[in-house]
Design an enzyme around this catalytic site. Structure first.
Site, PDB file in Angstrom:
ATOM      1  N   SER A 152       0.847  -1.189   0.000  1.00 51.67           N
ATOM      2  CA  SER A 152       0.000   0.000   0.000  1.00 51.67           C
ATOM      3  C   SER A 152       0.893   1.254   0.000  1.00 51.67           C
ATOM      4  CB  SER A 152      -0.950  -0.046   1.198  1.00 51.67           C
ATOM      5  OG  SER A 152      -1.975   0.918   1.075  1.00 51.67           O
ATOM      6  N   ASP A 296      -8.851  -6.432  -4.391  1.00 50.50           N
ATOM      7  CA  ASP A 296      -8.094  -5.334  -3.790  1.00 50.50           C
ATOM      8  C   ASP A 296      -8.783  -3.991  -4.017  1.00 50.50           C
ATOM      9  OD1 ASP A 296      -6.023  -3.891  -2.628  1.00 50.50           O
ATOM     10  OD2 ASP A 296      -4.460  -4.782  -3.861  1.00 50.50           O
ATOM     11  N   HIS A 323      -6.935  -6.111  -0.123  1.00 50.44           N
ATOM     12  CA  HIS A 323      -5.792  -5.234   0.132  1.00 50.44           C
ATOM     13  C   HIS A 323      -4.812  -5.848   1.135  1.00 50.44           C
ATOM     14  CE1 HIS A 323      -3.898  -1.459  -0.580  1.00 50.44           C
ATOM     15  NE2 HIS A 323      -3.954  -1.054   0.662  1.00 50.44           N
TER      16      HIS A 323
END
Length: 349
Positions: A152, A296, A323
């Site tokens: 991320s 995601d 995610h």
């Protein structure tokens, strides 16, 4: 004939017995070395080291914790957020030690276990890159052993670090992060948003249009309808304790300043809003693994494309993941990640 056969059989038994014993001895020695902290300066703290970081606002300390010993494989974990914590990676404890992989937990400056300076001046990608470089030097990581893993926001930071300091890297892992924030925003609004119940999506859009992000209804809608589908695909009451702990420890000041108010695209005037490194990906020549997941918040097709743009890229697709695919598609995630690390170590990638 029977007598000779018996002699060879007995000799064969002892020969194979010796090989088996030697193998067990080698495995025991490897395990003993992996768990041996006796020659390390962080033995007293069980691997924890507070590393001093020089900044334009003075010196601060960041928290790190090394797990295991492997002179050839050392993985530094860059957490997401920004302002999140290393706690989102506690699942690595279930996989890396048994493979003999050394890894380092690390809370970036501003995160819960590290110093948390006041003000926003230090929350820039450029300064965070220099922080990672200072951490690398303090931990004696180099091109012969240093793998950088970023997920991320940590993926943004890993890309930025590689573009400046890739000569220090043995391998790079970009997990669950696109190379363009504008394209991430478009994916959230044009692809994921319409998958929400229409009334829910309309209410989210209204709150965002009014910039009423402090409204508790905004977080409630996202947690119930978006996060459980695209951040961690489990009912909220089943989320792992360490994930809930990490969210509790989130430094919202850093997060909002750089990312905005949610994982549903970048909102407001967050500083990462225009970040885009698509054109620079070919400059990355170090072996690179890009990890994407079907559910995601990020577009898995974009992440697959990223793996074709770096010079030595590989793609790991998690069909059941979101995610945080280290939890909701755990076996796929760790099997592919471990294989990549070991292949790079052997020189086959």
């Amino acid at each position: 004939m029977n007598k000779y056969f018996l002699i060879f059989a007995v000799l064969g038994f002892f020969a194979f017995g010796c090989v088996s014993t030697d193998k067990k001895t080698d495995e025991s020695e490897t395990l003993r070395n992996y768990l041996d902290f006796s020659q390390r300066d962080d033995q007293f703290t069980g691997g924890v080291k507070m590393i001093p970081i020089s900044t334009e606002k003075g010196e601060f300390k960041v928290w790190t914790k090394r797990v295991g010993n492997n002179p050839k494989i050392k993985v530094l974990l860059l957490h997401g957020g920004p302002g999140m914590t290393h706690e989102i990676y506690e699942s690595f404890d279930g996989y890396f030690p048994s493979e003999g992989i050394e890894y380092i937990y690390y809370d970036q400056l501003g995160s819960y276990y590290s110093d948390q300076p006041e003000g926003d001046e230090l929350w820039t990608t450029e300064r965070f890159v220099e922080e990672v470089e200072q951490v690398r030097q303090a931990l004696n990581l180099d091109k012969d052993n240093f793998y950088l893993f970023g997920q991320s926001w940590g993926g943004i930071l890993a890309i930025e670090y590689a573009l400046k300091y890739q000569d220090n890297l043995k391998g790079l892992i970009i997990s669950n992060m696109m190379a363009s924030i504008p394209e991430y925003n478009a994916y959230a609004q044009e692809v994921l948003g319409p998958k929400l119940p229409p009334a829910v999506f309309a209410e989210i859009q209204e709150i965002e249009a009014n910039q009423d992000f402090e409204n508790p209804r905004y977080e409630e809608l996202l947690m119930e309808h978006h996060y459980t589908e695209h951040v961690l695909r489990m009912p909220l009451e089943e989320w792992p304790e360490n994930i809930n702990r990490a969210f509790k420890h989130l430094n919202s000041n850093v997060y909002i300043h750089m990312q905005g108010y949610s994982e549903f695209g970048i909102t407001g005037d967050a500083t990462l809003k225009e970040w885009d490194r698509k054109a620079d990906l070919p400059k990355i020549t170090v072996p690179t693994l890009v990890i994407g997941a079907e559910h995601d918040t990020m577009d898995p097709k974009h992440m697959e494309w990223m793996s074709t743009q770096v010079k030595n890229g590989h793609y790991l697709y998690c069909p059941n993941g979101s995610h945080l695919s280290q939890y909701d598609d755990q076996k796929t995630f760790f099997k592919g990640l471990i294989q990549f690390v070991k292949d790079v170590d052997k020189g086959t990638r």
